[in-house]
Enzyme design. Structure first.
Site, mmCIF file in Angstrom:
data_model
loop_
_atom_site.group_PDB
_atom_site.id
_atom_site.type_symbol
_atom_site.label_atom_id
_atom_site.label_comp_id
_atom_site.label_asym_id
_atom_site.label_seq_id
_atom_site.Cartn_x
_atom_site.Cartn_y
_atom_site.Cartn_z
ATOM 1 N N HIS A 117 -9.441 4.992 -2.128
ATOM 2 C CA HIS A 117 -8.701 5.064 -0.858
ATOM 3 C C HIS A 117 -9.540 5.867 0.137
ATOM 4 O O HIS A 117 -10.550 6.465 -0.210
ATOM 5 C CB HIS A 117 -7.357 5.757 -1.082
ATOM 6 C CG HIS A 117 -6.331 4.861 -1.713
ATOM 7 N ND1 HIS A 117 -5.182 4.493 -1.069
ATOM 8 C CD2 HIS A 117 -6.321 4.241 -2.918
ATOM 9 C CE1 HIS A 117 -4.481 3.678 -1.859
ATOM 10 N NE2 HIS A 117 -5.153 3.517 -2.995
ATOM 11 N N ASN A 132 -10.285 0.684 0.038
ATOM 12 C CA ASN A 132 -9.238 0.616 1.068
ATOM 13 C C ASN A 132 -9.734 1.047 2.448
ATOM 14 O O ASN A 132 -10.259 2.155 2.606
ATOM 15 C CB ASN A 132 -8.097 1.558 0.679
ATOM 16 C CG ASN A 132 -7.228 1.006 -0.420
ATOM 17 O OD1 ASN A 132 -7.628 0.097 -1.134
ATOM 18 N ND2 ASN A 132 -6.047 1.549 -0.559
ATOM 19 N N ILE A 133 -9.524 0.164 3.413
ATOM 20 C CA ILE A 133 -10.007 0.438 4.774
ATOM 21 C C ILE A 133 -8.914 0.107 5.787
ATOM 22 O O ILE A 133 -8.488 -1.044 5.901
ATOM 23 C CB ILE A 133 -11.279 -0.399 5.056
ATOM 24 C CG1 ILE A 133 -12.389 0.016 4.093
ATOM 25 C CG2 ILE A 133 -11.713 -0.237 6.513
ATOM 26 C CD1 ILE A 133 -13.620 -0.878 4.117
ATOM 27 N N ASP A 134 -8.469 1.106 6.498
ATOM 28 C CA ASP A 134 -7.462 0.917 7.550
ATOM 29 C C ASP A 134 -7.944 1.542 8.866
ATOM 30 O O ASP A 134 -8.009 0.892 9.910
ATOM 31 C CB ASP A 134 -6.136 1.559 7.102
ATOM 32 C CG ASP A 134 -5.032 1.357 8.129
ATOM 33 O OD1 ASP A 134 -5.216 0.548 9.065
ATOM 34 O OD2 ASP A 134 -3.977 2.005 8.018
ATOM 35 N N SER A 194 -12.728 4.432 5.018
ATOM 36 C CA SER A 194 -13.266 4.076 6.338
ATOM 37 C C SER A 194 -14.523 4.877 6.622
ATOM 38 O O SER A 194 -14.628 6.053 6.251
ATOM 39 C CB SER A 194 -12.222 4.346 7.427
ATOM 40 O OG SER A 194 -11.292 3.285 7.466
ATOM 41 N N ASP A 210 0.846 -1.200 0.000
ATOM 42 C CA ASP A 210 0.000 0.000 0.000
ATOM 43 C C ASP A 210 0.884 1.254 0.000
ATOM 44 O O ASP A 210 1.805 1.374 0.808
ATOM 45 C CB ASP A 210 -0.874 -0.045 1.275
ATOM 46 C CG ASP A 210 -1.949 1.016 1.300
ATOM 47 O OD1 ASP A 210 -2.419 1.414 0.223
ATOM 48 O OD2 ASP A 210 -2.331 1.434 2.419
ATOM 49 N N ASP A 224 2.811 5.006 -5.472
ATOM 50 C CA ASP A 224 2.112 6.275 -5.238
ATOM 51 C C ASP A 224 3.059 7.437 -5.507
ATOM 52 O O ASP A 224 3.809 7.855 -4.623
ATOM 53 C CB ASP A 224 1.563 6.323 -3.817
ATOM 54 C CG ASP A 224 0.805 7.620 -3.556
ATOM 55 O OD1 ASP A 224 0.732 8.459 -4.481
ATOM 56 O OD2 ASP A 224 0.299 7.795 -2.437
HETATM 57 P P1 13P Z 1 -8.768 5.053 5.660
HETATM 58 O O1 13P Z 1 -7.845 5.964 6.413
HETATM 59 O O2 13P Z 1 -10.061 5.727 5.330
HETATM 60 O O3 13P Z 1 -8.977 3.750 6.342
HETATM 61 O O4 13P Z 1 -8.053 4.726 4.246
HETATM 62 C C1 13P Z 1 -7.086 3.716 4.166
HETATM 63 C C2 13P Z 1 -6.354 3.727 2.880
HETATM 64 O O5 13P Z 1 -6.697 4.394 1.924
HETATM 65 C C3 13P Z 1 -5.172 2.867 2.802
HETATM 66 O O6 13P Z 1 -4.497 2.997 1.590
HETATM 67 O O1 G3H Z 2 -3.158 5.160 3.611
HETATM 68 C C1 G3H Z 2 -2.457 4.837 4.544
HETATM 69 C C2 G3H Z 2 -2.820 3.648 5.357
HETATM 70 O O2 G3H Z 2 -3.839 3.948 6.246
HETATM 71 C C3 G3H Z 2 -1.594 3.074 6.015
HETATM 72 O O3 G3H Z 2 -1.216 3.823 7.119
HETATM 73 O O4 G3H Z 2 1.177 4.244 6.554
HETATM 74 O O5 G3H Z 2 0.328 4.531 8.909
HETATM 75 O O6 G3H Z 2 0.567 2.239 7.909
HETATM 76 P P1 G3H Z 2 0.309 3.706 7.658
HETATM 77 ZN ZN ZN Z 3 -4.604 5.016 0.844
#
Ligand code: 13P
Ligand code: G3H
Ligand code: ZN
Length: 316
Positions: A210, A253-255, A213, A81, A103
């Site tokens: 992206h 994408n969900i983090d 969430s 990612d 990216d």
């Molecule tokens: P969120 O911060 O909305 O979960 O997006 C995650 C993301 O785009 C990871 O690439």
């Molecule tokens: O888009 C970014 C993701 O949420 C990953 O976050 O780089 O802190 O692991 P991170």
């Molecule tokens: Zn992202």
């Protein structure tokens, strides 16, 4: 079974979206596999540069290989990612990842094209699939912070040119979402009009959303009640995923939402157990709660129940 994101896109395009979930540790990995199998969904595991550096890049690989054995029915892609050129090449050479994201969206257009093309050429030579990004999302990523007023929506004509010149397999488009727990602080929303325009110019081409969430308000309230300070956090309406999928959004994408589950579980656990010191107790609750969360998301994405279709498509 590890497959490529392209294998999954071929099954999903125009019908539903595949959940792409970030993981950093064993607990997230176990919950992720459990939730996807409970909901019978194919999925994408995302590993960011930060996740690769958290303990050691080989640690996550080993955890995922172990999960693949523990859950032999799982069908998933392993994806870098928000890579830069160096981390993309590292993942391509590792032989473990099935796709990478380059990216270079913060670079000028021509530079983004040149960098992406170099990664595409190297990845395709080894059978990997590449996602790139055009336009700029608001919010905070590891290596770059973009203020909402500086975020730039993807230009559909440029998207077509970008895809044709780079040969990339999927494209992350800036359509109004942003990373993190504080989205849409201004007047932003998902720009379906931009998506529609891109789909017209790139029919059948998988798009990536992206910053997807949904930042559930009940989750935020529970975190705040247990001592957190996340007033004003909000996200994307998960009921819009279906509409986006019909317009070509094939990967979502969900983090952040997973981080919220982790935060809620641990804050509540230690509030209720101020003498608690056994990390396994909240860890076990988290894995079960995360699995439930994943299964729910897959229902919203439409990927729930599609495991057998994906299995047939990849011949497993
Ligand atoms: P969120 O911060 O909305 O979960 O997006 C995650 C993301 O785009 C990871 O690439
Ligand atoms: O888009 C970014 C993701 O949420 C990953 O976050 O780089 O802190 O692991 P991170
Ligand atoms: Zn992202």
């Amino acid at each position: 079974m590890i497959v490529t994101t392209k294998d999954l896109f071929d099954v999903a395009y125009g019908k539903f979206a595949i959940g792409a979930y970030n993981i950093n540790n064993m607990e997230q990995c176990m919950g992720l596999f459990q939730g996807n199998l409970d909901s019978r969904a194919p999925f994408i595991i995302q590993i960011s540069k930060g996740a690769r550096a958290y303990t050691h890049k080989l640690m996550l690989e080993s955890i995922i290989r172990a999960a693949d054995q523990i859950f032999p029915d799982a069908i998933f892609a392993v994806h870098l990612d928000h890579g830069d050129e160096q981390s993309c090449f590292d993942c391509i050479e590792s032989g473990f990842y099935s796709s990478v994201m380059i990216d270079a969206s913060h670079e000028p257009f021509e530079e983004n094209v040149a960098i992406t093309k170099r990664v595409v050429d190297a990845a395709h030579a080894r059978g990997l699939v590449v996602e790139a990004e055009l336009g700029q999302l608001g919010g905070v990523e590891e290596h770059i912070s973009v203020r909402e007023e500086d975020a730039k929506l993807t230009d559909p004509q440029q998207a077509k040119e970008f895809v044709e010149r780079t040969g990339v397999d999927s494209l992350a488009c800036a359509i109004g979402t942003s990373h993190g727990a504080f989205k849409f602080s201004g007047s932003q929303t998902i720009h379906f009009d931009v998506l529609e325009e891109i789909q017209k110019l790139l029919p059948g081409f998988p798009l990536v959303m992206h910053g997807s969430s949904s930042v559930p308000q009940e989750e935020v309230a529970r975190i705040n009640r247990a001592g957190g300070k996340l007033e004003g956090a909000r996200g994307v309406d998960e009921n819009l995923f279906g509409q986006a999928a019909k317009l070509g959004v094939t990967k979502v994408n969900i983090d952040t939402d997973g981080r919220l589950v982790w935060t809620r579980v641990h804050r509540e656990f230690f509030l209720e157990h101020p003498d608690g010191i056994d990390l396994r107790k909240p860890g076990k609750i988290f894995m079960a709660e995360y699995a439930k969360f994943i299964a729910h998301k897959n229902e919203k994405l439409g990927s729930a129940g599609k495991l057998d279709t994906a299995a047939r498509a990849v011949g497993s």
